[in-house]
Design an enzyme around this catalytic site. Structure first.
Site, mmCIF file in Angstrom:
data_model
loop_
_atom_site.group_PDB
_atom_site.id
_atom_site.type_symbol
_atom_site.label_atom_id
_atom_site.label_comp_id
_atom_site.label_asym_id
_atom_site.label_seq_id
_atom_site.Cartn_x
_atom_site.Cartn_y
_atom_site.Cartn_z
ATOM 1 N N ASP A 93 0.823 -1.209 0.000
ATOM 2 C CA ASP A 93 0.000 0.000 0.000
ATOM 3 C C ASP A 93 0.858 1.261 0.000
ATOM 4 O O ASP A 93 2.010 1.258 0.439
ATOM 5 C CB ASP A 93 -0.861 0.046 1.272
ATOM 6 C CG ASP A 93 -1.991 -0.962 1.265
ATOM 7 O OD1 ASP A 93 -2.050 -1.789 0.338
ATOM 8 O OD2 ASP A 93 -2.803 -0.907 2.206
ATOM 9 N N HIS A 103 3.803 -2.367 2.819
ATOM 10 C CA HIS A 103 3.788 -1.002 2.271
ATOM 11 C C HIS A 103 4.978 -0.737 1.348
ATOM 12 O O HIS A 103 6.084 -1.211 1.596
ATOM 13 C CB HIS A 103 3.829 0.027 3.403
ATOM 14 C CG HIS A 103 2.649 -0.037 4.315
ATOM 15 N ND1 HIS A 103 2.611 -0.862 5.411
ATOM 16 C CD2 HIS A 103 1.456 0.607 4.278
ATOM 17 C CE1 HIS A 103 1.436 -0.723 6.026
ATOM 18 N NE2 HIS A 103 0.730 0.160 5.358
#
Ligand SMILES: [Zn+2]
Length: 315
Positions: free
Chosen positions: A83, A230
């Protein structure tokens, strides 16, 4: 109007969120109109029906939105997701690690960062990874009204389409917060929603505790897991005065353990695939997705605190 996975008797919103949060194995199929979400179960009075139809007409939301925490399978497959990119430092590092092990993943991009770094998004796509929408400006849906939620979802999808040609299939709400407005917006744009069943670990683990993060990731993975990591720093990447040293330390820790985590998963016989492959080729349909049985416990599908959001993370 209830989908096959919506339980009865009627649940209020909190009860519904608790049910779908607890039963994180698999997917929930949610009717799109907000009224159906909150009050549409089995109550079919003419007045309620009229209210719901009016809401559908007002929002334009039709169809359905599927929400996935993991898939139901006995196969050793994991959907690895990243993400908050694209990020000029972190995204190339993630791409290099994935290329080293020849694995594919799904990247949930922030629209404003896509506009800032379109070449990075193109690199992600050209390397064979999947790209999803993570809103335009990375604000939690809890802090926006319905129109703003729809706007940030649509604009995020369009930012990706501007680079890659099509709006992406997948959407991940910021912090995993699933609200009625999020479901409506996803249905309207045509997104499937991906939450996760495994993240870097509980909030109590130290930001820079490499051992804790590695141990968590290599003991909580399971067949059909969706793992959330991430390749960016969230909203702080959009705010020159809001750079978060803490988030950067957390991301550095994730990156530091990623090669060893992938090696351990592969040694365990797991394959790493994109979300579309995970869902389309490995989900076993037919089993009630809300029974909450099977698999090992992943942190992301613990019961939500106080019936609030379905899944949350610090990031
Ligand atoms: Zn995010």
């Amino acid at each position: 109007m209830a989908g096959p996975s919506i339980p009865s008797p009627p649940l209020d919103r909190r009860g519904f969120l608790q049910r779908i949060g607890r039963g994180g194995l698999g997917a929930a199929l949610v009717a799109a109109p907000g009224g159906g979400f909150a009050a549409g179960q089995a109550r079919s009075s003419q007045s309620l029906r009229g209210t719901l139809e009016a809401r559908v007409a007002a929002t334009g939301a039709r169809g359905e939105a599927r929400v996935w925490w993991s898939v139901d399978t006995d196969e050793r497959v994991v959907g690895l997701t990243f993400d908050d990119g694209p990020h000029p430092d972190l995204t190339p590092q993630v791409l290099e690690i994935l290329a080293r092990y020849e694995v594919r993943a799904s990247f949930f991009a922030i629209g404003a960062l896509v506009e800032a770094h379109p070449e990075l998004l193109a690199q992600v796509h050209e390397a064979g990874h999947e790209v999803g929408n993570h809103t335009y400006h990375h604000v939690s849906a809890e802090r926006m009204d319905r129109d703003d939620v729809l706007a940030t979802v649509e604009r995020g999808a369009d930012a990706v389409a501007e680079v890659l040609g099509d709006r992406p299939r997948w959407f991940r709400p910021v912090k995993g917060h699933v609200t009625g407005a999020v479901l409506r917006a996803a249905a309207r744009v045509g997104h499937d929603l991906a939450i996760w069943s495994v993240s870097r670990g509980p909030r109590t683990s130290s930001d820079t505790d490499v051992d804790a993060v590695r141990d968590h990731l290599t003991t909580h993975h399971h067949e059909g897991a969706i793992v959330m990591l991430h390749d960016g720093v969230g909203r702080s990447a959009l705010d020159p005065f809001g750079q978060s040293a803490r988030l950067e330390r957390r991301r550095a820790t994730e990156l530091a353990v990623l090669p060893e985590v992938i090696e351990r998963w592969l040694a365990d016989g797991y394959r790493l695939v994109t979300l579309s492959e995970l869902v389309d080729q490995h989900h076993r349909p037919g089993r009630p997705p809300l029974d909450g049985s099977g698999g090992s416990a992943g942190d992301g599908r613990a019961a939500p605190a106080a019936g609030d959001a379905v899944a949350t993370s610090l990031d």
